[in-house]
Design an enzyme around this catalytic site. Structure first.
Site, PDB file in Angstrom:
ATOM      1  N   ASN A 153       4.189   5.553   3.939  1.00  0.00           N
ATOM      2  CA  ASN A 153       3.194   6.043   4.364  1.00  0.00           C
ATOM      3  C   ASN A 153       2.292   5.042   4.932  1.00  0.00           C
ATOM      4  OD1 ASN A 153       2.885   4.727   1.598  1.00  0.00           O
ATOM      5  ND2 ASN A 153       0.833   5.590   1.236  1.00  0.00           N
ATOM      6  N   GLU A 250       2.360  -1.199  -7.256  1.00  0.00           N
ATOM      7  CA  GLU A 250       1.072  -0.447  -6.963  1.00  0.00           C
ATOM      8  C   GLU A 250       1.792   0.928  -6.896  1.00  0.00           C
ATOM      9  OE1 GLU A 250      -1.905  -1.102  -6.768  1.00  0.00           O
ATOM     10  OE2 GLU A 250      -1.379  -3.211  -6.976  1.00  0.00           O
ATOM     11  N   CYS A 284      -1.861   6.421  -1.564  1.00  0.00           N
ATOM     12  CA  CYS A 284      -2.234   6.523  -3.155  1.00  0.00           C
ATOM     13  C   CYS A 284      -3.593   6.299  -3.141  1.00  0.00           C
ATOM     14  CB  CYS A 284      -1.369   5.454  -3.762  1.00  0.00           C
ATOM     15  SG  CYS A 284      -1.685   3.799  -2.852  1.00  0.00           S
TER      16      CYS A 284
HETATM   17  C1  UN1 Z   1      -5.494   2.309   2.234  1.00  0.00           C
HETATM   18  O1  UN1 Z   1      -6.230   3.051   1.314  1.00  0.00           O
HETATM   19  O2  UN1 Z   1      -6.013   1.976   3.319  1.00  0.00           O
HETATM   20  O3  UN1 Z   1       0.109   3.239  -0.832  1.00  0.00           O
HETATM   21  C2  UN1 Z   1      -4.388   1.597   1.702  1.00  0.00           C
HETATM   22  C3  UN1 Z   1      -1.008   3.405  -0.446  1.00  0.00           C
HETATM   23  C4  UN1 Z   1      -1.733   2.240  -0.883  1.00  0.00           C
HETATM   24  C5  UN1 Z   1      -2.457   1.530   0.302  1.00  0.00           C
HETATM   25  C6  UN1 Z   1      -3.732   2.263   0.626  1.00  0.00           C
HETATM   26  N1  UN1 Z   1      -0.849   1.312  -1.560  1.00  0.00           N
HETATM   27  O4  UN1 Z   1      -1.389   4.255  -0.134  1.00  0.00           O
END
Ligand code: UN1
Length: 485
Positions: A153, A250, A284
């Site tokens: 993503n 994460e 996320c």
């Molecule tokens: C964001 O909110 O700009 O995989 C970054 C994801 C998170 C990063 C979000 N680790 O969506």
């Protein structure tokens, strides 16, 4: 972009076609368009990559940090210069809008530049000693070969925020990007190579589980950084724990936006729209739960429904598009099935398949807002798509309690103009990222990023927090060598 771009992996400083399965990335908006084409890497390629990373490690670790930083700064300039071109490629390969794609490439450049600057900041600590003639230093040394597994993503920003700190602190890397986005991974590796990164310091391999597992289980990999689902993150953490190797993971999120009666109405509507539907909800950090208090709920839902229905959904490469498709047909089916399975919900917007040619063939899902009157799977489970579940709470206290009721703890947003309330929220929500009066997504390069509860494992990413994972400390009790001195 009609001719597929040839893909090559990058092992030991050499670009080559892997000996694995055919690898094709397709446009999620127009699945008959092949964006990039090559082959996956094999387990043997992973072994070569780890060997190359280990061989390059000692020299890279001894290279002055300013020189390592200079490579990152040069890569930042290249990435920035290609932002329009690579941003469009990103939009075509991943499906987020072109503006978001260009924004993400630019952000990758900012991340590289931030970590390039680490060499100008303090690199350790000095403590007083209780003994005369002694100082106590804490120095930071690289961990060694770091394995990285990154999601689809944010195909360039997330890799940048793992690779940049790893490299500046003197580690070497073996990296596997998510299957659907090999092109943007190749672009980042190309930028770093052109910037002068020595052979073997960064190795890029392609593939699915087998290749990922080969990285995680290789005894030469000394730390693993992962972003993706909670299920996979925990599996990796378990495997790594078995080898005694640290993991930074994460993982999922089910992030709530709480809109209280006293919120600035228009601002809250704008921000909830962005949080829920940018990148088609595939972050996320996306807003997937909305909690409303009685004084604002009806009007807010009506405004949101109107905005969701008016959102321009289409080809991400077109400038007027506000939301593109989800990543694969499997994702589209999974999300659509979850929405169809709701029993105690009221669909406020979306919920119907598209019938026009582009959107019926591509992996499109209409921006969907569903009110549920109690707990429901769409309230608790991460869908990773453009679906916002809404609940009403009796008052602000109940709203915050509802926001806290999640196994996840990545981010949250609270919309209020009451400062006392906002200060209370800071102490009480167990989340890694909290937005007061802005959307749940977003992560600046210079500040810590990561989640609580089932959303994160191990140290935070980005900013100076990144050092915790990518270095190990040595506590040095330092005395002069002469007695009585
Ligand atoms: C964001 O909110 O700009 O995989 C970054 C994801 C998170 C990063 C979000 N680790 O969506």
């Amino acid at each position: 972009m009609t001719t597929p771009i040839p893909l090559q992996h990058f092992v030991g400083g050499r670009w080559a076609t892997g000996a694995g399965e055919p690898l094709r990335s397709v446009s999620p908006a127009r699945p008959d368009i092949v964006v990039a084409e090559g082959a996956t890497s094999t387990v043997a390629d992973v072994v070569d990559a780890v060997t190359a990373a280990a061989d390059a490690g000692a020299r890279w670790a001894r290279t002055p940090m300013h020189q390592r930083g200079a490579v990152l700064a040069a890569a930042a300039a290249i990435v920035e210069q290609r932002a329009d071109e690579w941003g469009l490629e990103l939009a075509v390969e991943e499906g987020k809008t072109r503006a978001e794609g260009v924004g993400e490439v630019t952000r990758a450049a900012q991340v590289l530049r931030f970590f390039a600057g680490e060499s100008d900041r303090e690199t350790g600590e000095v403590y007083a000693s209780p003994r005369a003639g002694e100082q106590i230093l804490v120095t930071h040394r690289p961990v060694g070969v770091v394995g990285m597994i990154t999601p689809f993503n944010f195909p360039i920003a997330i890799p940048a925020w793992k690779i940049a700190p790893a490299l500046v602190y003197g580690n070497t890397v073996v990296w596997k990007p998510a299957g659907p986005v090999p092109l943007l991974a190749m672009r980042l590796a190309q930028a770093l190579e052109s910037a002068g990164l020595p052979a073997g310091v960064l190795n890029l391999v392609y593939g699915e589980n087998e290749v990922g597992t080969a990285i995680v289980e290789h005894p030469g990999v000394q730390a693993i950084s992962f972003t993706g689902s909670t299920t996979v993150g925990r599996r990796i953490a378990a495997a790594a724990a078995g080898r005694g190797v640290p993991v930074q993971a994460e993982m999922g999120g089910k992030n709530a936006a709480v809109v209280l009666d006293d919120a600035d109405f228009d601002l809250a509507v704008d921000q909830v729209m962005l949080g829920a539907f940018r990148s088609a909800g595939q972050k996320c950090t996306a807003t997937s739960r909305l909690i409303l208090t009685p004084g604002i709920a009806d009007r807010f839902l009506a405004a949101l429904a109107e905005r969701a229905r008016a959102l321009v959904v289409g080809d991400p490469a077109e400038d007027r598009t506000e939301m593109g498709p989800v990543i694969t047909e499997a994702a589209r089916q999974r999300i659509t099935a979850a929405v169809a399975a709701i029993e105690n919900g009221t669909v406020v917007a979306g919920g119907e398949p598209y019938t026009d040619e582009l959107r019926a063939r591509g992996h499109f899902i209409a921006p969907t807002v569903i009110e549920v009157d109690g707990s429901a799977d769409i309230w608790t489970d991460e869908l990773f798509g453009p679906v916002l579940a809404v609940r009403r709470a009796g008052d602000a206290e109940a709203a915050l309690t509802l926001a806290a009721e999640s196994e996840y703890g990545l981010s949250a947003a609270v919309f209020t103009q009451d400062l006392t309330r906002a200060l209370d929220v800071i102490d009480r929500l167990d989340v890694g990222v909290l937005h007061i009066n802005s959307e749940t997504a977003g992560a600046d390069p210079h500040v810590p990023f990561g989640g609580a509860k089932s959303s994160g494992l191990g140290p935070r990413e980005q900013g100076r927090a990144a050092r915790e994972f990518y270095t190990q400390t040595t506590t040095v009790y330092l005395r002069g060598g002469r007695s009585g001195a």
